[in-house]
Motif scaffolding. Structure first.
Motif, PDB file in Angstrom:
ATOM      1  N   ASN A  79      48.069  41.584  49.952  1.00  0.00           N
ATOM      2  CA  ASN A  79      46.971  42.551  49.813  1.00  0.00           C
ATOM      3  C   ASN A  79      46.107  42.628  51.075  1.00  0.00           C
ATOM      4  O   ASN A  79      44.880  42.576  51.020  1.00  0.00           O
ATOM      5  N   ASP A  80      46.760  42.683  52.228  1.00  0.00           N
ATOM      6  CA  ASP A  80      46.111  42.826  53.542  1.00  0.00           C
ATOM      7  C   ASP A  80      45.364  41.594  54.033  1.00  0.00           C
ATOM      8  O   ASP A  80      44.635  41.667  55.024  1.00  0.00           O
ATOM      9  N   TYR A  81      45.521  40.451  53.369  1.00  0.00           N
ATOM     10  CA  TYR A  81      44.900  39.218  53.834  1.00  0.00           C
ATOM     11  C   TYR A  81      45.999  38.218  54.209  1.00  0.00           C
ATOM     12  O   TYR A  81      47.074  38.208  53.613  1.00  0.00           O
ATOM     13  N   LEU A  82      45.694  37.375  55.181  1.00  0.00           N
ATOM     14  CA  LEU A  82      46.650  36.370  55.642  1.00  0.00           C
ATOM     15  C   LEU A  82      46.393  35.036  54.947  1.00  0.00           C
ATOM     16  O   LEU A  82      45.242  34.650  54.721  1.00  0.00           O
ATOM     17  N   TYR A  83      47.492  34.350  54.636  1.00  0.00           N
ATOM     18  CA  TYR A  83      47.438  33.014  54.048  1.00  0.00           C
ATOM     19  C   TYR A  83      48.377  32.129  54.848  1.00  0.00           C
ATOM     20  O   TYR A  83      49.464  32.571  55.229  1.00  0.00           O
ATOM     21  N   GLY A  84      47.991  30.897  55.088  1.00  0.00           N
ATOM     22  CA  GLY A  84      48.871  30.006  55.845  1.00  0.00           C
ATOM     23  C   GLY A  84      48.606  28.547  55.542  1.00  0.00           C
ATOM     24  O   GLY A  84      47.517  28.161  55.124  1.00  0.00           O
ATOM     25  N   ILE A  85      49.638  27.730  55.779  1.00  0.00           N
ATOM     26  CA  ILE A  85      49.549  26.283  55.586  1.00  0.00           C
ATOM     27  C   ILE A  85      49.693  25.627  56.952  1.00  0.00           C
ATOM     28  O   ILE A  85      50.668  25.885  57.668  1.00  0.00           O
ATOM     29  N   SER A 139      37.310  36.183  33.784  1.00  0.00           N
ATOM     30  CA  SER A 139      36.834  35.536  35.013  1.00  0.00           C
ATOM     31  C   SER A 139      36.057  36.494  35.915  1.00  0.00           C
ATOM     32  O   SER A 139      35.614  36.128  36.992  1.00  0.00           O
ATOM     33  N   GLY A 140      35.896  37.751  35.442  1.00  0.00           N
ATOM     34  CA  GLY A 140      35.040  38.685  36.162  1.00  0.00           C
ATOM     35  C   GLY A 140      35.729  39.486  37.259  1.00  0.00           C
ATOM     36  O   GLY A 140      35.050  40.099  38.093  1.00  0.00           O
ATOM     37  N   ASP A 141      37.071  39.497  37.293  1.00  0.00           N
ATOM     38  CA  ASP A 141      37.776  40.293  38.301  1.00  0.00           C
ATOM     39  C   ASP A 141      37.535  41.780  38.038  1.00  0.00           C
ATOM     40  O   ASP A 141      37.440  42.211  36.883  1.00  0.00           O
ATOM     41  N   SER A 142      37.449  42.566  39.103  1.00  0.00           N
ATOM     42  CA  SER A 142      37.247  44.010  38.967  1.00  0.00           C
ATOM     43  C   SER A 142      38.516  44.657  38.412  1.00  0.00           C
ATOM     44  O   SER A 142      39.614  44.103  38.521  1.00  0.00           O
ATOM     45  N   GLU A 143      38.353  45.840  37.834  1.00  0.00           N
ATOM     46  CA  GLU A 143      39.510  46.583  37.303  1.00  0.00           C
ATOM     47  C   GLU A 143      40.520  46.861  38.412  1.00  0.00           C
ATOM     48  O   GLU A 143      41.734  46.790  38.195  1.00  0.00           O
ATOM     49  N   GLU A 144      40.010  47.154  39.601  1.00  0.00           N
ATOM     50  CA  GLU A 144      40.888  47.428  40.745  1.00  0.00           C
ATOM     51  C   GLU A 144      41.722  46.201  41.111  1.00  0.00           C
ATOM     52  O   GLU A 144      42.931  46.279  41.327  1.00  0.00           O
ATOM     53  N   LEU A 145      41.065  45.041  41.135  1.00  0.00           N
ATOM     54  CA  LEU A 145      41.756  43.791  41.469  1.00  0.00           C
ATOM     55  C   LEU A 145      42.773  43.431  40.384  1.00  0.00           C
ATOM     56  O   LEU A 145      43.904  43.024  40.685  1.00  0.00           O
ATOM     57  N   ILE A 146      42.396  43.605  39.129  1.00  0.00           N
ATOM     58  CA  ILE A 146      43.312  43.326  38.014  1.00  0.00           C
ATOM     59  C   ILE A 146      44.552  44.213  38.132  1.00  0.00           C
ATOM     60  O   ILE A 146      45.685  43.731  38.004  1.00  0.00           O
ATOM     61  N   ALA A 147      44.341  45.499  38.413  1.00  0.00           N
ATOM     62  CA  ALA A 147      45.471  46.426  38.561  1.00  0.00           C
ATOM     63  C   ALA A 147      46.376  46.011  39.709  1.00  0.00           C
ATOM     64  O   ALA A 147      47.608  46.070  39.597  1.00  0.00           O
ATOM     65  N   THR A 148      45.769  45.557  40.813  1.00  0.00           N
ATOM     66  CA  THR A 148      46.553  45.112  41.971  1.00  0.00           C
ATOM     67  C   THR A 148      47.417  43.911  41.602  1.00  0.00           C
ATOM     68  O   THR A 148      48.614  43.870  41.882  1.00  0.00           O
ATOM     69  N   TYR A 149      46.800  42.906  40.956  1.00  0.00           N
ATOM     70  CA  TYR A 149      47.554  41.707  40.570  1.00  0.00           C
ATOM     71  C   TYR A 149      48.653  42.031  39.561  1.00  0.00           C
ATOM     72  O   TYR A 149      49.775  41.540  39.669  1.00  0.00           O
ATOM     73  N   LEU A 150      48.332  42.858  38.580  1.00  0.00           N
ATOM     74  CA  LEU A 150      49.325  43.185  37.558  1.00  0.00           C
ATOM     75  C   LEU A 150      50.465  44.036  38.118  1.00  0.00           C
ATOM     76  O   LEU A 150      51.579  44.000  37.582  1.00  0.00           O
ATOM     77  N   SER A 151      50.218  44.747  39.214  1.00  0.00           N
ATOM     78  CA  SER A 151      51.286  45.548  39.827  1.00  0.00           C
ATOM     79  C   SER A 151      52.382  44.652  40.417  1.00  0.00           C
ATOM     80  O   SER A 151      53.508  45.088  40.628  1.00  0.00           O
ATOM     81  N   HIS A 152      52.049  43.373  40.658  1.00  0.00           N
ATOM     82  CA  HIS A 152      53.025  42.409  41.188  1.00  0.00           C
ATOM     83  C   HIS A 152      53.676  41.575  40.081  1.00  0.00           C
ATOM     84  O   HIS A 152      54.524  40.732  40.360  1.00  0.00           O
TER      85      HIS A 152
END
Length: 195
Positions: A79-85, A139-152
């Motif tokens: 979602n346009d953010y970088l994650y790394g270990i 947990s208070g996630d926005s509808e937009e964020l929920i839709a993004t997560y559920l799309s995956h």
């Protein structure tokens, strides 16, 4: 890259967002004395998150600088953010612990599996789509964020076939109990079963 010793293990918790991966991992890790390696991310910190406990929250500039120095063993964009270990984080925790755990998406899990082979055990934690949606709302996630997560959701669920262990997280205590018994087989600690 850190060279694993014979009995050192990496447990990777994966699965769809909202399934409880973090809670299950933390409770199991605490029971078994396994330390977590925290990922770095450029994602903004949420109000309920703690820097250095949930993620190392860093700027895109800091991330790119560390990446240019080859400090990460794994980098993923979600979602346009970088994650790394960071390799140094893995090495530091292995010096004080024989096994570690990480909470990663399927791409991170695959990368670690490719790097460390049989030393990596992937644990897939999931719940049905309606349960995840309810948990995210609570947990208070926005509808937009929920839709993004559920799309995956379907893509995430498809990855469970490749994981060594799969647990449906409906009852947290039951999930953690079963998971702890499973992980103990890798650690050879022989935890006693108490009725």
């Amino acid at each position: 890259m850190y060279e694993l010793k014979e009995r050192e293990m990496i447990f990777v918790f994966t699965g769809p967002h909202g399934a409880g991966r973090k809670t299950v991992a933390e409770m199991s890790g605490s029971t078994l004395g396994i330390k977590q390696v925290i990922s770095c991310t450029t994602r903004p910190q949420r109000p309920t998150e703690v820097d250095g406990q949930d993620y190392h929250f860093i700027t895109a500039e800091q991330f790119n600088e560390a990446q240019a120095k080859d400090e990460f063993i794994e980098v993923t964009r979600v979602n346009d953010y970088l994650y790394g270990i960071k390799n140094s984080d893995i090495e530091k925790i292995f010096k004080s612990s024989g096994s570690i755990y990480l909470i990663l998406n399927r791409f991170g899990a695959e990368t670690l599996q490719a790097l460390y082979g049989d030393h990596v055990v992937r644990i897939f934690i999931y719940a049905d789509r309606d349960t995840l949606e309810q948990r995210m709302r609570e947990s208070g996630d926005s509808e937009e964020l929920i839709a993004t997560y559920l799309s995956h959701y379907e893509d995430e669920m498809a990855y469970r076939e490749q994981c060594e262990h799969v647990f449906e997280n409906v009852d947290l205590a039951h999930t953690v109990f079963d998971l702890t018994k499973t992980l103990d087989q890798y650690l050879n600690r022989n935890l006693l079963e108490l009725d």
